[in-house]
Write a protein that holds these residues in place. Structure first.
Motif, short mmCIF file in Angstrom:
data_model
loop_
_atom_site.label_atom_id
_atom_site.label_comp_id
_atom_site.label_asym_id
_atom_site.label_seq_id
_atom_site.Cartn_x
_atom_site.Cartn_y
_atom_site.Cartn_z
N SER A 1 0.84 -1.19 0.00
CA SER A 1 0.00 0.00 0.00
C SER A 1 0.88 1.25 0.00
O SER A 1 1.84 1.35 0.77
CB SER A 1 -0.90 0.00 1.24
OG SER A 1 -1.69 1.16 1.29
N GLY A 2 0.55 2.18 -0.88
CA GLY A 2 1.29 3.43 -0.94
C GLY A 2 2.57 3.38 -1.73
O GLY A 2 3.32 4.36 -1.77
N LEU B 1 4.91 3.07 5.34
CA LEU B 1 3.72 3.35 4.53
C LEU B 1 4.09 3.89 3.15
O LEU B 1 3.25 4.42 2.43
CB LEU B 1 2.79 4.32 5.26
CG LEU B 1 2.30 3.84 6.63
CD1 LEU B 1 1.38 4.86 7.27
CD2 LEU B 1 1.60 2.49 6.52
N ARG C 1 3.21 7.19 -0.06
CA ARG C 1 2.07 7.94 0.50
C ARG C 1 2.45 8.61 1.81
O ARG C 1 2.07 9.76 2.08
CB ARG C 1 0.88 6.99 0.71
CG ARG C 1 -0.38 7.70 1.18
CD ARG C 1 -1.54 6.73 1.31
NE ARG C 1 -1.89 6.15 0.02
CZ ARG C 1 -2.00 4.86 -0.21
NH1 ARG C 1 -1.76 3.99 0.76
NH2 ARG C 1 -2.33 4.41 -1.40
N GLN C 2 3.23 7.92 2.64
CA GLN C 2 3.67 8.50 3.91
C GLN C 2 4.64 9.65 3.67
O GLN C 2 4.60 10.67 4.37
CB GLN C 2 4.31 7.42 4.78
CG GLN C 2 4.70 7.91 6.16
CD GLN C 2 5.38 6.84 6.98
OE1 GLN C 2 5.84 5.83 6.44
NE2 GLN C 2 5.47 7.04 8.28
#
Length: 480
Positions: A182-183, A362, A365-366
């Motif tokens: 994810s991300g 993450l 995205r993080q």
């Protein structure tokens, strides 16, 4: 586009095992965070001089090279790297602001594993044994690749090789399945695939996990007027909307079984039957799918549909696996979140080092969220760690183990520096128990001069540094 992203390997080399080679990356320039990154092969290079210059440049004469960075925090002659005995020695050249290894200030340090070096506000990553596929270009400057879609940019040699293959697939009409955490940037890469494909239709992204179970077929495949209560007009659906372009099915593993069966027919027959219609509508479809985890053996996913969507499978690495690309990503994200202000922003040395050392659980995205927070909180154009809020606090409290010991505080004791957690506190082998006092005596006699110790003991400086690291000693401790 094809010339810029042309394959760097011949097909005959496709099965050749990658070699290892020393590689230096300019991962992130704090003074110029939009500058992108640089990859340099150090094969055959004995010595590298690092310092400030009017522009980012790399010159080489024989086995001596010079790398200049337009970083006002760097000295004109800041540091040098010496390759010997299977590793590298970093030596500060009397710089004003010091040289840092994994965030700790050093006068000299042995480097025999991937290591973050900070000079001024510029972060380098030195990998003494980078995996380099056969035929990979020795040096690469992303600042010269402005025409390449962001999703395809990378400095990591193995990822570059995979991207070259993906470009060739993108130019065909083959369906692609993207795997990644994810991300990690799956949609960004899907958009890049669409951009280079040359398809004139739109890019349509669908999150399969967010589709309503009761309306999924009408949302995907459309409906005709009167097909059900509330169907007051014809709707083409997302699949038909993407005709001539690219349909991106994110989280395709979450697609309900009934919709899987219908999608399979669409891919087989290249036509869509809208809900309530009697005749199918032809579609020109190119599908790129994405999922967090492999679905080829999932009991909830049809194997015949998998065969249709996964003609080519590409795995996106997590951000922690491609930290040399941080400068590429930071530049692109700052332009997105800060817009016109991005060109004026700078990163403090502490923030630049923190970003390059962080593990990014993450992913991209993080990183985007952290930069968004920093640009909002900062009242000036210099971004600092405190502008990140709480996003990365855990890293600031608990950092990775350092690659080299730091210099002692001013006025510190001349005794060898060690601690209960340091390597010197571990039980010594019989050979090490004999070696340590000899090494300490030589360091004391030379007042921490590693070159003199190496000559007196008949060893390379790299070996002396390795012994000091093993025993938790620093040359600075003997210079009191």
């Amino acid at each position: 586009m094809q010339s810029t992203l042309s394959n760097t390997r011949s097909d005959d080399d496709a099965s050749a095992a990658p070699a290892t080679g020393p590689t230096l990356y300019v991962a992130l320039e704090g003074e110029r965070p939009l500058a992108g990154g640089l990859r340099l092969s150090l094969a055959g290079v004995r010595e590298v001089h690092l310092g400030r210059g009017p522009a980012r440049s790399w010159t080489r004469e024989g086995d001596v090279a010079t790398l200049q960075i337009p970083d006002r925090r760097m000295s004109s002659r800041h540091a040098r790297l010496l390759q010997e005995d299977g590793g590298f020695l970093l030596e500060d050249a009397g710089s004003t602001n010091g040289s840092f290894v994994e965030g700790l200030r050093v006068e000299s340090a042995a480097i025999d594993q991937p290591t973050v070096i900070t000079l001024g506000a510029t972060c380098f990553i030195l990998n003494p044994a980078e995996l380099v596929p056969v035929g990979t270009s020795a040096n690469l400057d992303t600042a010269k690749l402005a025409s390449v879609p962001r999703g395809f940019l990378t400095l990591v040699p193995q990822l570059e090789q995979q991207v070259q293959r993906l470009v060739r697939i993108a130019l065909a009409k083959l369906p692609i399945l993207l795997l990644g955490e994810s991300g990690a940037g799956k949609e960004v890469l899907a958009r890049a695939i669409h951009e280079v494909s040359g398809r004139k239709g739109p890019f349509v992204a669908i999150n399969c996990g967010a589709l309503s179970p009761t309306l999924v077929e009408s949302q995907l495949f459309g409906y005709v007027r009167g097909a059900f209560s509330g169907a007051n007009r014809d709707e083409p659906g997302l699949v038909r909307t993407s005709s001539g372009g690219t349909l991106f099915l994110d989280e395709i593993g979450e697609l309900p079984p009934a919709a899987q069966a219908t999608l399979l027919r669409v891919l087989q027959e290249h036509e869509v039957l809208p809900v309530g219609a009697n005749a199918p509508v032809p579609v020109d479809l190119r599908v790129v799918s994405a999922t967090l985890k492999p679905i080829h053996d999932s009991p909830q996913f049809r194997p015949d549909l998998y065969a249709r969507i996964a003609a080519y499978v590409h795995r996106l690495p997590a951000l922690r696996e491609r930290l040399p690309d941080l400068g590429i990503l930071v530049g692109a994200l700052l332009e997105r979140v800060a817009k016109e202000r991005a060109a004026e922003l700078r990163l403090s040395p502490e923030l630049a080092t923190l970003l390059v050392k962080y593990d990014w659980p993450l992913n991209v995205r993080q990183l985007e969220q952290a930069l968004s927070v920093a640009t909002v909180i900062a009242q000036e154009n210099l971004l600092r760690p405190e502008h990140l809020g709480d996003a990365l606090r855990a890293t600031r409290v608990s950092e990775r183990p350092p690659a080299a010991a730091s210099a002692p505080p001013s006025g510190g004791s001349a005794a060898p520096r060690s601690s209960p957690e340091s390597p010197s506190a571990r039980p010594l082998s019989e050979d090490d128990a004999r070696l340590r006092p000899v090494l300490e005596a030589a360091l004391t006699k030379s007042r921490g001069n590693v070159s003199e110790v190496a000559r007196s003991m008949g060893r390379t400086r790299m070996q002396i540094h390795r012994w000091m690291k093993r025993f938790g000693l620093t040359p600075e401790s003997f210079r009191g």
